[in-house]
Write an enzyme that holds these catalytic residues in place. Structure first.
Site, PDB file in Angstrom:
ATOM      1  N   CYS A 251     -13.723 -21.995  10.968  1.00 56.82           N
ATOM      2  CA  CYS A 251     -12.766 -22.378   9.929  1.00 56.82           C
ATOM      3  C   CYS A 251     -13.415 -22.515   8.549  1.00 56.82           C
ATOM      4  O   CYS A 251     -14.557 -22.961   8.458  1.00 56.82           O
ATOM      5  CB  CYS A 251     -12.101 -23.697  10.304  1.00 56.82           C
ATOM      6  SG  CYS A 251     -11.091 -23.544  11.793  1.00 56.82           S
ATOM      7  N   PRO A 252     -12.695 -22.098   7.502  1.00 53.13           N
ATOM      8  CA  PRO A 252     -11.329 -21.534   7.510  1.00 53.13           C
ATOM      9  C   PRO A 252     -11.278 -20.032   7.818  1.00 53.13           C
ATOM     10  O   PRO A 252     -10.195 -19.467   7.874  1.00 53.13           O
ATOM     11  CB  PRO A 252     -10.856 -21.798   6.077  1.00 53.13           C
ATOM     12  CG  PRO A 252     -12.115 -21.708   5.264  1.00 53.13           C
ATOM     13  CD  PRO A 252     -13.208 -22.297   6.130  1.00 53.13           C
TER      14      PRO A 252
ATOM     15  N   GLY B 195     -14.133 -17.508   6.764  1.00 55.33           N
ATOM     16  CA  GLY B 195     -14.893 -16.607   5.892  1.00 55.33           C
ATOM     17  C   GLY B 195     -15.632 -15.525   6.655  1.00 55.33           C
ATOM     18  O   GLY B 195     -15.620 -14.349   6.273  1.00 55.33           O
TER      19      GLY B 195
ATOM     20  N   LYS C  34     -29.648 -24.190   8.812  1.00 56.41           N
ATOM     21  CA  LYS C  34     -29.692 -25.066   7.641  1.00 56.41           C
ATOM     22  C   LYS C  34     -31.084 -25.693   7.560  1.00 56.41           C
ATOM     23  O   LYS C  34     -31.605 -26.207   8.557  1.00 56.41           O
ATOM     24  CB  LYS C  34     -28.621 -26.150   7.739  1.00 56.41           C
ATOM     25  CG  LYS C  34     -27.231 -25.627   8.088  1.00 56.41           C
ATOM     26  CD  LYS C  34     -26.695 -24.621   7.075  1.00 56.41           C
ATOM     27  CE  LYS C  34     -25.332 -24.093   7.504  1.00 56.41           C
ATOM     28  NZ  LYS C  34     -24.785 -23.107   6.560  1.00 56.41           N
TER      29      LYS C  34
END
EC number: 2.1.1.186
Length: 366
Positions: A221-222, A224, A306
């Site tokens: 979500c959303p 991409g 990350k």
């Protein structure tokens, strides 16, 4: 020319420096790095004069995580006379490069240096003519010949050098120029599009990014990343507890699973692509991606890690090592590459492609 310049994302110079020092040392090439914070580039100065050329030939560019471009260069040309900037540049290249195929006049990716872009565009034309007259540059662009780079770091100050067309970034400044699609749900879509350009050869797109493939997007979500898969006419299982963009659901190509991406298992046997851009600790993401690959739940995967605030290169290297070990223990032969993409921020993107399995009968091989 005994220096290697690596372009990088501003703020990641230390990671780029740690990586080139590590990977050059593995090839018995030694030197020292010159690093200036937020400059957008790193200089690795070799102790042996010939090692700079050897390094850019032998170290596969695609194995570098934090470098956007890699080239050999000489000393910084300072205070180029405004009435004749060309002669010193031609002089530095004379006897070093012959019959190059392309000229790129570039700047580091910083706000200060971007102010020089207009000058670089204008300067390219007369410099190209001068280099052709001196046989340093061929009359026509040739994609299989070395590329001449002129990197302006300030007005009248530049590094001059070259890269090899079979071992560099094909993009100007090492940055793919991608346009944000107005109907995409989020700007993160450009990360996956850039990853396709960087990791998958253009002549293999029809085979590996083809219509009718099945894909899974964890943490979708959303939508991409799902958008990129749908745009290529794939059928997508989008996994996220949040809501997907209605425009994607209306295509009929997306099945939305409101579930935890770390617990989800594929509902069918023929999933080709797994993509994942979840905000979680790198070790947890790496472990789950390894599960998918070892279990034969997908053929190729693209996912983001990350990065922590400190020891970012070490963290990435450790996770890639763990992933490699898991795959080897599972009898999986795979290609693994990682890159900090232009559209990435405090993260790197990893691509894994299963080549074959030593253990027959996996779900994706039936």
């Amino acid at each position: 020319m005994n220096k290697v310049i690596l372009y990088c994302r501003p703020g990641f110079e230390k990671e780029c420096a740690a990586e080139i020092t590590d990977k050059a040392g593995r090839r018995d090439i030694y030197g020292f790095v010159r690093v200036k914070d937020n400059s957008g580039y790193v200089i690795f100065e070799c102790y042996q004069h010939e090692d700079a050329d050897r390094l850019v030939r032998e170290l596969p560019f695609r194995d570098l995580i934090f470098a956007r471009q890699m080239m050999v260069c000489g000393e910084l040309l300072r205070d180029l006379p405004p009435e004749d900037r060309i002669t010193p540049i031609v002089g530095m290249l004379t006897g070093v490069v012959e019959r190059a195929g392309e000229l790129r006049v570039e700047v580091p990716d910083t706000n200060e240096c971007k102010e020089l872009m207009k000058f670089c565009r204008k300067f390219t034309v007369p410099l190209r003519t001068a280099l052709r007259n001196d046989k340093i540059l061929q009359a026509q662009e040739k994609p299989n010949r070395p590329v001449v780079h002129v990197l302006f770091i300030a007005p009248g100050c530049c590094y001059v050098g070259y890269s090899y067309s079979n071992n560099h970034s094909p993009f100007y400044m090492g940055i793919p120029r991608l346009k944000f699609p107005s109907d995409a749900p989020s700007r993160s879509t450009l990360k996956l599009e850039e990853a396709f350009h960087v990791f998958i050869p253009a002549d293999e797109w029809d085979e590996r990014l083809g219509s009718g493939m099945y894909a899974v997007d964890l943490g979708a979500c959303p939508g991409g990343w799902t958008y990129q898969l749908v745009k290529r006419s794939m059928m997508v299982h989008a996994v996220d507890n949040g809501m997907m963009a209605q425009s994607l659901m209306d295509t009929g190509q997306v099945i939305h699973h409101q579930a935890d991406g770390f617990r989800f298992e594929p509902p069918r046997n023929n999933i080709y692509w797994l993509v994942c851009d979840m905000v979680e600790k790198p070790a947890k993401v790496t472990s789950r991606m390894a599960d998918w690959l070892v279990n034969g739940w997908c053929r190729e995967a693209i996912f983001n890690l990350k990065l922590p605030m400190k020891k970012r290169y070490e963290e990435v290297a450790l996770n890639l090592e763990k992933l490699t070990q898991r795959l080897q223990e599972g009898g999986i032969n795979a290609e693994i590459h990682a890159k900090q993409l232009y559209h990435d921020r405090e993260e790197v993107t990893v691509h894994v492609r299963r080549i074959w399995s030593a253990i027959p009968g996996r779900r994706d091989e039936r």
